[in-house]
Design an enzyme around this catalytic site. Sequence first.
Site, PDB file in Angstrom:
ATOM      1  N   ASP A  10     -14.284 -69.797  32.253  1.00 42.45           N
ATOM      2  CA  ASP A  10     -14.176 -68.815  33.323  1.00 42.45           C
ATOM      3  C   ASP A  10     -14.746 -69.498  34.575  1.00 42.45           C
ATOM      4  O   ASP A  10     -15.498 -70.472  34.464  1.00 42.45           O
ATOM      5  CB  ASP A  10     -14.999 -67.573  32.939  1.00 42.45           C
ATOM      6  CG  ASP A  10     -15.121 -66.590  34.075  1.00 42.45           C
ATOM      7  OD1 ASP A  10     -14.102 -66.295  34.705  1.00 42.45           O
ATOM      8  OD2 ASP A  10     -16.258 -66.135  34.333  1.00 42.45           O
ATOM      9  N   ASP A  12     -15.852 -67.691  38.001  1.00 37.16           N
ATOM     10  CA  ASP A  12     -16.914 -66.943  38.696  1.00 37.16           C
ATOM     11  C   ASP A  12     -18.081 -66.659  37.751  1.00 37.16           C
ATOM     12  O   ASP A  12     -17.924 -65.942  36.762  1.00 37.16           O
ATOM     13  CB  ASP A  12     -16.373 -65.591  39.204  1.00 37.16           C
ATOM     14  CG  ASP A  12     -15.337 -65.753  40.307  1.00 37.16           C
ATOM     15  OD1 ASP A  12     -15.531 -66.621  41.173  1.00 37.16           O
ATOM     16  OD2 ASP A  12     -14.346 -64.988  40.315  1.00 37.16           O
ATOM     17  N   ASN A 120      -8.738 -65.935  44.149  1.00 33.59           N
ATOM     18  CA  ASN A 120      -9.369 -66.910  45.042  1.00 33.59           C
ATOM     19  C   ASN A 120      -9.751 -68.196  44.304  1.00 33.59           C
ATOM     20  O   ASN A 120     -10.431 -69.053  44.879  1.00 33.59           O
ATOM     21  CB  ASN A 120     -10.647 -66.309  45.650  1.00 33.59           C
ATOM     22  CG  ASN A 120     -10.346 -65.181  46.624  1.00 33.59           C
ATOM     23  OD1 ASN A 120      -9.673 -65.394  47.630  1.00 33.59           O
ATOM     24  ND2 ASN A 120     -10.820 -63.976  46.330  1.00 33.59           N
TER      25      ASN A 120
HETATM   26  C1  BG6 Z   1     -13.310 -62.395  38.359  1.00 32.61           C
HETATM   27  C2  BG6 Z   1     -14.641 -61.827  38.768  1.00 32.61           C
HETATM   28  O1  BG6 Z   1     -13.452 -63.746  38.085  1.00 32.61           O
HETATM   29  O2  BG6 Z   1     -12.357 -62.230  39.402  1.00 32.61           O
HETATM   30  C3  BG6 Z   1     -14.492 -60.382  39.201  1.00 32.61           C
HETATM   31  O3  BG6 Z   1     -15.545 -61.887  37.661  1.00 32.61           O
HETATM   32  C4  BG6 Z   1     -13.443 -60.291  40.298  1.00 32.61           C
HETATM   33  O4  BG6 Z   1     -15.737 -59.901  39.648  1.00 32.61           O
HETATM   34  C5  BG6 Z   1     -12.133 -60.892  39.804  1.00 32.61           C
HETATM   35  O5  BG6 Z   1     -13.236 -58.928  40.670  1.00 32.61           O
HETATM   36  C6  BG6 Z   1     -11.036 -60.856  40.869  1.00 32.61           C
HETATM   37  O6  BG6 Z   1     -11.428 -61.714  41.886  1.00 32.61           O
HETATM   38  P1  BG6 Z   1     -10.717 -61.836  43.303  1.00 32.61           P
HETATM   39  O7  BG6 Z   1     -11.335 -63.091  43.870  1.00 32.61           O
HETATM   40  O8  BG6 Z   1      -9.247 -61.985  43.065  1.00 32.61           O
HETATM   41  O9  BG6 Z   1     -11.050 -60.605  44.080  1.00 32.61           O
HETATM   42 MG    MG Z   2     -17.069 -64.585  35.382  1.00 32.63          MG
END
Ligand code: BG6
Ligand code: MG
Length: 219
Positions: A10, A12, A120
Amino acid sequence: MQEIKAVIFDLDGVVVDTAIFHYKAWKRLADEYGFDFTPEHNEKLKGISRLESLDILLSIGGIEIDSIDERNRIANLKNDWYRDYILKMTPNDILPGVKNFLIDLKNTNYKIAIGSSSKNANTILERIGFDSFFDAVVDGLQISKSKPDPEVFLKAAAKLNINPENCMVFEDAAAGIEAAKRAGMLAIGVGKYEHLSNADKVIPDFSNMNVLMIDNLTK
Ligand code: BG6
Ligand code: MG
């Protein structure tokens, strides 16, 4: 004992500490609505897509917004605040021990991949110098269902051409552990056991991690 041929990370909260940036951006939104949003609440959002996270956040605040356009507008606002943080990231933001472990894995011929719900992910990977480091990247732009659905990890395994049962996943979110297990993979939690009790094993972080410990994690 499962034979591990690939390791899926993973992003984040595992490779980088962006989980705190997500929390800060959601908390700013909750502050604007005038309700408290705690780190404990935030655990429920980890691994979940942006719009699903917004729905959970609004229900915590007891706020109903029926208009999809309005929900999209608010989610975009949160994302703008979040991107202000990630655009300042550098390779120094890679969490301790992660880079050495990844290099170790590569040198030992394990396949490595990213499996993230985030849209992202590519921005972050570019910022930290990992844009062409992994054998496969599956992110929020490539999936139709986010964790706890197994889609993201099954897609990563397919891209690597490795069977799911030969994959190990590192995850900081309960939803991600569930996704990995539903994919038939070995699920290793990264963080506090209290949030990750469904994992096959839990490690606090990667500071003492090396490739020789992969075998221990499968036992
Ligand atoms: C995950 C995070 O990796 O991505 C979540 O743990 C987050 O907290 C999700 O909401 C979506 O991320 P993003 O960057 O597309 O808003
Ligand atoms: Mg995570």
